[in-house]
Scaffold this active site. Structure first.
Site, PDB file in Angstrom:
ATOM      1  CB  THR A  70      -0.942  -0.014   1.221  1.00  0.00           C
ATOM      2  OG1 THR A  70      -1.757  -1.183   1.129  1.00  0.00           O
ATOM      3  CG2 THR A  70      -1.830   1.215   1.261  1.00  0.00           C
ATOM      4  CG  ASN A 147      -6.579  -8.114  -5.601  1.00  0.00           C
ATOM      5  OD1 ASN A 147      -6.296  -7.470  -6.608  1.00  0.00           O
ATOM      6  ND2 ASN A 147      -7.511  -7.722  -4.761  1.00  0.00           N
ATOM      7  CB  ALA A 195       6.990  -9.934   3.232  1.00  0.00           C
ATOM      8  CG  HIS A 196       0.977  -9.663   3.981  1.00  0.00           C
ATOM      9  ND1 HIS A 196      -0.372  -9.916   4.000  1.00  0.00           N
ATOM     10  CD2 HIS A 196       1.128  -8.488   3.328  1.00  0.00           C
ATOM     11  CE1 HIS A 196      -1.014  -8.909   3.406  1.00  0.00           C
ATOM     12  NE2 HIS A 196      -0.120  -8.038   2.993  1.00  0.00           N
ATOM     13  CB  THR A 232      14.728   2.997  11.911  1.00  0.00           C
ATOM     14  OG1 THR A 232      15.069   4.234  12.520  1.00  0.00           O
ATOM     15  CG2 THR A 232      15.786   1.947  12.199  1.00  0.00           C
ATOM     16  CB  CYS A 322     -17.294  -7.281   2.276  1.00  0.00           C
ATOM     17  SG  CYS A 322     -18.970  -7.757   2.560  1.00  0.00           S
TER      18      CYS A 322
HETATM   19  N1  PLP Z   1      -1.833  -4.921  -4.170  1.00  0.00           N
HETATM   20  C1  PLP Z   1      -2.475  -6.095  -4.279  1.00  0.00           C
HETATM   21  C2  PLP Z   1      -2.698  -6.689  -5.627  1.00  0.00           C
HETATM   22  C3  PLP Z   1      -2.929  -6.753  -3.128  1.00  0.00           C
HETATM   23  O1  PLP Z   1      -3.565  -7.925  -3.247  1.00  0.00           O
HETATM   24  C4  PLP Z   1      -2.691  -6.154  -1.872  1.00  0.00           C
HETATM   25  C5  PLP Z   1      -3.177  -6.794  -0.625  1.00  0.00           C
HETATM   26  O2  PLP Z   1      -4.241  -7.390  -0.586  1.00  0.00           O
HETATM   27  C6  PLP Z   1      -2.019  -4.930  -1.812  1.00  0.00           C
HETATM   28  C7  PLP Z   1      -1.599  -4.346  -2.980  1.00  0.00           C
HETATM   29  C8  PLP Z   1      -1.727  -4.243  -0.503  1.00  0.00           C
HETATM   30  O3  PLP Z   1      -0.629  -4.837   0.114  1.00  0.00           O
HETATM   31  P1  PLP Z   1      -0.226  -4.545   1.648  1.00  0.00           P
HETATM   32  O4  PLP Z   1      -1.151  -5.378   2.462  1.00  0.00           O
HETATM   33  O5  PLP Z   1       1.190  -4.975   1.754  1.00  0.00           O
HETATM   34  O6  PLP Z   1      -0.360  -3.102   1.885  1.00  0.00           O
END
Ligand code: PLP
Length: 379
Positions: A70, A147, A195-196, A232, A322
């Site tokens: 983000t 996504n 990363a997540h 940092t 949602c």
């Molecule tokens: N871009 C896409 C395609 C995503 O699926 C997501 C998270 O769902 C993001 C950006 C946002 O990532 P973050 O959770 O690291 O801010």
């Protein structure tokens, strides 16, 4: 409980936890400090930067560590808003994640032009090439894979076309990274990752930029990351992210995702057999091997499915925002031409590296059970 929401977030893998612990316990200094603790942390940071640059195929200084995608995505739009001024235009695909989509609207308003997608959820390349012959936007932003649907976008072709016209190309590769090979992504001018989504921790990601050109910082107040991102650096999270990514790249190189794609395809076939009035979204396009986006049978609202599947032991998602509890149709499905009445029936099943064939089979049984409950409730 079986987890089918990997596109939302994935569990942290052992190698990432170990890397985090190692850096936290052994390399606890601030990488900007002049003493030996600082130097050790700075070496670990430089090492992570080189590894990522090597995997992406870019220069280590192209990498800026961020708190996630983000932030990285906002950084790109913020930079271009400054760079292009009051008249500049950006083109953004109609299926971007809200952190690109809303950010583009925020900074550019009507000067953010939406790139249409086909009914199968892929960027309309004919539209794109025809428009580009006439107008030159200041930036093109198209994600590497969506996504909600898992549909893979032709980012290589888009990048090559943009470069032919000297237009910078940005791809949000969050869902692509860790599922398919990274090779070639470094060619794109701007690339974001988090990363997540691939077994690393939450709250860390990166932005790849062309290091020879200036990027306007989003955060001020420190000289970290070459003055491009103040704050940092969280070396432990970054090392954990890189540990996870290296594991994923090795699995992909061994072709371990291919069998997982077959399990998903088998699931979809049996799913359609069991619930024939389901529509699979984007099924005719190249897709990530882990994602199933389905419009559930007519008349059954997606929240009912998600809640009942949750009770039955399966964590799945609506695949779209949602937040208000209202069943809003997803902007992705709307862009693909699905009417709101159909789009509100979407449910997303997203598997991960840990998902087994038996998990997919169990999900089939769970869907049949919930279908029975819903029909019993109706009659
Ligand atoms: N871009 C896409 C395609 C995503 O699926 C997501 C998270 O769902 C993001 C950006 C946002 O990532 P973050 O959770 O690291 O801010």
């Amino acid at each position: 409980m079986i987890y089918f929401d990997y596109n939302a977030t994935a569990p942290v893998m052992r190698e990432a936890r170990e890397a985090w612990l190692h850096v936290t316990e052994k390399l606890g200094g601030n990488p900007s400090s002049m003493h030996q603790f600082g130097a050790k942390a700075a070496i670990a940071l430089a090492d992570a930067r080189e590894k990522l640059a090597d995997l992406l195929g870019c220069h280590p200084l192209d990498i800026i560590w961020t708190s996630g995608a983000t932030e990285a995505n906002n950084m790109v739009l913020h930079h271009f808003a400054r760079k292009l001024g009051a008249t500049g235009e950006v083109w953004v695909s109609a299926i971007e994640h809200p952190c690109v989509f809303d950010s583009a609207q925020h900074y550019f308003g009507r000067r953010a032009k939406l790139i249409p997608v086909t009914r199968d959820g892929v960027i309309d390349l004919d539209w794109f090439t025809a428009e580009l012959a006439d107008t030159r936007p200041g930036l093109v932003a198209v994600m590497a894979a969506n996504n909600e649907t898992g549909v893979i976008q032709p980012w290589r072709e888009l990048c090559a076309i943009c470069h032919q016209y000297q237009v910078p190309f940005f791809t949000d590769a969050v869902q692509f990274i860790g599922k398919l090979p990274l090779k070639g992504l470094g060619e794109c001018d701007y690339v974001s990752g988090a990363a997540h989504k691939f077994g690393g921790p939450r709250g860390v990601g990166f932005l790849k930029v062309p290091h020879r050109s200036v990027i306007t910082p989003l955060l001020h107040g420190g000289k970290q990351e070459g003055g491009r991102r103040a704050g940092t650096e969280n070396v432990a999270l970054i090392a954990a992210m890189m540990a996870a990514l290296e594991v994923r790249e090795k699995q992909i190189a061994r072709g371990e995702h291919v069998l997982r794609g077959i399990w998903r395809d088998n699931f979809e076939r049996e799913f359609l057999r069991a619930l024939p009035s389901t529509t699979l979204v984007g099924a005719h396009s190249p897709r990530l091997w882990n994602t199933v986006s389905a419009l559930m049978p007519d008349g059954d609202r997606k929240l009912q499915w998600v809640v009942r599947l949750d009770k039955a032991g399966f964590a799945v998602s609506t695949g779209s925002a949602c937040t208000t509890g209202k069943e809003e149709p997803s902007h992705v499905l709307s862009a693909m031409g699905f009417k709101a009445a159909h789009a509100v029936r979407s449910v997303r099943f997203s598997a991960g590296w840990e998902t087994t064939e038996a998990d997919w089979d169990a999900l089939l049984k769970g869907l049949a059970k919930v279908n029975g409950e819903l029909h019993h409730a109706k009659s």
